[in-house]
Design a protein around this motif. Structure first.
Motif, short mmCIF file in Angstrom:
data_model
loop_
_atom_site.label_atom_id
_atom_site.label_comp_id
_atom_site.label_asym_id
_atom_site.label_seq_id
_atom_site.Cartn_x
_atom_site.Cartn_y
_atom_site.Cartn_z
N ILE A 123 0.84 -1.19 0.00
CA ILE A 123 0.00 0.00 0.00
C ILE A 123 0.87 1.25 0.00
O ILE A 123 0.65 2.19 -0.77
CB ILE A 123 -0.96 0.00 1.21
CG1 ILE A 123 -1.99 -1.13 1.07
CG2 ILE A 123 -1.64 1.35 1.38
CD1 ILE A 123 -2.81 -1.40 2.33
N LEU A 124 1.88 1.24 0.84
CA LEU A 124 2.79 2.38 0.94
C LEU A 124 3.54 2.60 -0.36
O LEU A 124 3.67 3.75 -0.82
CB LEU A 124 3.75 2.13 2.09
CG LEU A 124 4.51 3.31 2.64
CD1 LEU A 124 3.59 4.45 3.00
CD2 LEU A 124 5.32 2.87 3.85
N GLU A 125 4.03 1.53 -0.96
CA GLU A 125 4.73 1.66 -2.26
C GLU A 125 3.82 2.27 -3.30
O GLU A 125 4.23 3.17 -4.05
CB GLU A 125 5.23 0.29 -2.74
CG GLU A 125 6.45 -0.20 -2.02
CD GLU A 125 6.86 -1.61 -2.44
OE1 GLU A 125 6.02 -2.37 -3.00
OE2 GLU A 125 8.02 -1.97 -2.19
N PHE A 126 2.59 1.79 -3.36
CA PHE A 126 1.65 2.34 -4.34
C PHE A 126 1.42 3.83 -4.10
O PHE A 126 1.45 4.64 -5.03
CB PHE A 126 0.32 1.58 -4.30
CG PHE A 126 -0.70 2.12 -5.24
CD1 PHE A 126 -0.60 1.89 -6.60
CD2 PHE A 126 -1.76 2.88 -4.77
CE1 PHE A 126 -1.53 2.41 -7.49
CE2 PHE A 126 -2.70 3.40 -5.65
CZ PHE A 126 -2.59 3.17 -7.00
N LEU A 127 1.19 4.21 -2.85
CA LEU A 127 0.92 5.61 -2.53
C LEU A 127 2.09 6.52 -2.86
O LEU A 127 1.89 7.67 -3.27
CB LEU A 127 0.56 5.76 -1.05
CG LEU A 127 -0.77 5.17 -0.62
CD1 LEU A 127 -0.88 5.16 0.90
CD2 LEU A 127 -1.92 5.93 -1.25
N THR A 128 3.31 6.02 -2.69
CA THR A 128 4.47 6.86 -2.97
C THR A 128 4.78 6.96 -4.46
O THR A 128 5.45 7.88 -4.88
CB THR A 128 5.72 6.37 -2.21
OG1 THR A 128 6.01 5.02 -2.58
CG2 THR A 128 5.53 6.48 -0.72
N GLU A 129 4.29 6.00 -5.24
CA GLU A 129 4.58 5.99 -6.68
C GLU A 129 3.52 6.70 -7.51
O GLU A 129 3.80 7.24 -8.55
CB GLU A 129 4.72 4.55 -7.17
CG GLU A 129 5.93 3.85 -6.61
CD GLU A 129 5.94 2.36 -6.88
OE1 GLU A 129 5.01 1.86 -7.55
OE2 GLU A 129 6.87 1.68 -6.41
N VAL A 130 2.28 6.67 -7.05
CA VAL A 130 1.17 7.21 -7.83
C VAL A 130 1.06 8.72 -7.61
O VAL A 130 1.34 9.21 -6.53
CB VAL A 130 -0.15 6.47 -7.48
CG1 VAL A 130 -0.64 6.85 -6.10
CG2 VAL A 130 -1.20 6.72 -8.51
N GLN A 131 0.66 9.43 -8.63
CA GLN A 131 0.53 10.88 -8.54
C GLN A 131 -0.91 11.36 -8.68
O GLN A 131 -1.16 12.53 -8.83
CB GLN A 131 1.38 11.53 -9.65
CG GLN A 131 2.86 11.25 -9.54
CD GLN A 131 3.48 11.91 -8.34
OE1 GLN A 131 3.21 13.06 -8.05
NE2 GLN A 131 4.31 11.19 -7.61
N ASN A 132 -1.88 10.45 -8.66
CA ASN A 132 -3.23 10.83 -9.01
C ASN A 132 -4.22 10.87 -7.85
O ASN A 132 -5.41 10.82 -8.08
CB ASN A 132 -3.77 9.91 -10.11
CG ASN A 132 -3.94 8.49 -9.62
OD1 ASN A 132 -3.51 8.13 -8.54
ND2 ASN A 132 -4.60 7.68 -10.42
N HIS A 133 -3.78 10.92 -6.61
CA HIS A 133 -4.68 11.01 -5.47
C HIS A 133 -5.72 9.88 -5.51
O HIS A 133 -6.89 10.11 -5.74
CB HIS A 133 -5.38 12.37 -5.44
CG HIS A 133 -4.43 13.52 -5.42
ND1 HIS A 133 -3.86 14.01 -6.56
CD2 HIS A 133 -3.95 14.26 -4.40
CE1 HIS A 133 -3.06 15.02 -6.26
NE2 HIS A 133 -3.10 15.18 -4.95
N PRO A 134 -5.28 8.66 -5.28
CA PRO A 134 -6.16 7.50 -5.44
C PRO A 134 -7.24 7.41 -4.36
O PRO A 134 -7.08 7.94 -3.26
CB PRO A 134 -5.20 6.31 -5.32
CG PRO A 134 -4.12 6.82 -4.42
CD PRO A 134 -3.95 8.27 -4.81
N THR A 135 -8.30 6.70 -4.69
CA THR A 135 -9.31 6.33 -3.71
C THR A 135 -8.85 5.02 -3.06
O THR A 135 -7.91 4.37 -3.55
CB THR A 135 -10.68 6.10 -4.37
OG1 THR A 135 -10.55 4.98 -5.27
CG2 THR A 135 -11.17 7.33 -5.11
N ALA A 136 -9.52 4.62 -1.99
CA ALA A 136 -9.20 3.32 -1.37
C ALA A 136 -9.42 2.19 -2.36
O ALA A 136 -8.65 1.23 -2.40
CB ALA A 136 -10.06 3.13 -0.12
N GLU A 137 -10.44 2.32 -3.18
CA GLU A 137 -10.73 1.30 -4.19
C GLU A 137 -9.59 1.22 -5.21
O GLU A 137 -9.23 0.12 -5.66
CB GLU A 137 -12.06 1.59 -4.89
CG GLU A 137 -13.27 1.43 -4.00
CD GLU A 137 -13.55 2.65 -3.10
OE1 GLU A 137 -12.97 3.75 -3.33
OE2 GLU A 137 -14.33 2.50 -2.14
#
Length: 149
Positions: free
Chosen positions: A25-39
């Motif tokens: 989860i942390l890796e995804f959050l640090t790599e993505v730039q699009n302000h993701p939803t929980a889904e």
């Protein structure tokens, strides 16, 4: 928090158990730039962790928010989005697709001081949201208008 390593170090310091799911989860959050939803987070990691539940993702996002290195953003009735950048910045939100983009404009910090002086409030923070159409939706709108004519 600026990086994955910073966040991981902070979790360890807070005595939070480091699980493979939390790392993903942390890796995804640090790599993505699009302000993701929980889904969005769930869909991104479910292939790697087939047994993970949406509740696990929500619980970890809540934990990361409570610890302070993730910001939950609520815009209207849509799902919350999450922002790994907790440094002061602002957002432009697409009214069509919901995409959220960051922008930085340091001169707005003066607004807090002015509001405090004019109202005698002890201002602690502020939030600015601008709404419009993202470049992709603008292009789609132009293409649709061209088809109608």
């Amino acid at each position: 928090m600026a990086t994955f390593d910073d966040a991981l170090t902070y979790l360890k310091k807070e005595n939070v158990r480091i699980t493979p799911q939390r790392i993903a989860i942390l890796e995804f959050l640090t790599e993505v730039q699009n302000h993701p939803t929980a889904e969005d987070v769930y869909r991104a990691i479910e292939a790697k962790f087939p047994g993970i539940s949406v509740a696990t993702v929500y619980n970890n996002l809540k934990l990361f928010t409570e610890i302070g290195f993730l910001k939950e953003m609520n815009y209207g009735s849509s799902s919350s989005r999450y922002d790994f950048s907790v440094d002061p910045h602002y957002h432009v939100i697409c009214q069509n697709c919901g995409k959220v983009s960051d922008f930085f404009y340091p001169k707005l910090d003066d607004v807090e001081m002015a509001a405090s002086q004019l109202t005698d409030y002890q201002v602690r923070s502020h939030r600015l949201e601008l709404y419009g159409l993202c470049p992709t939706c603008q292009q789609t709108s132009l293409e649709t208008e061209g088809e109608i004519k």
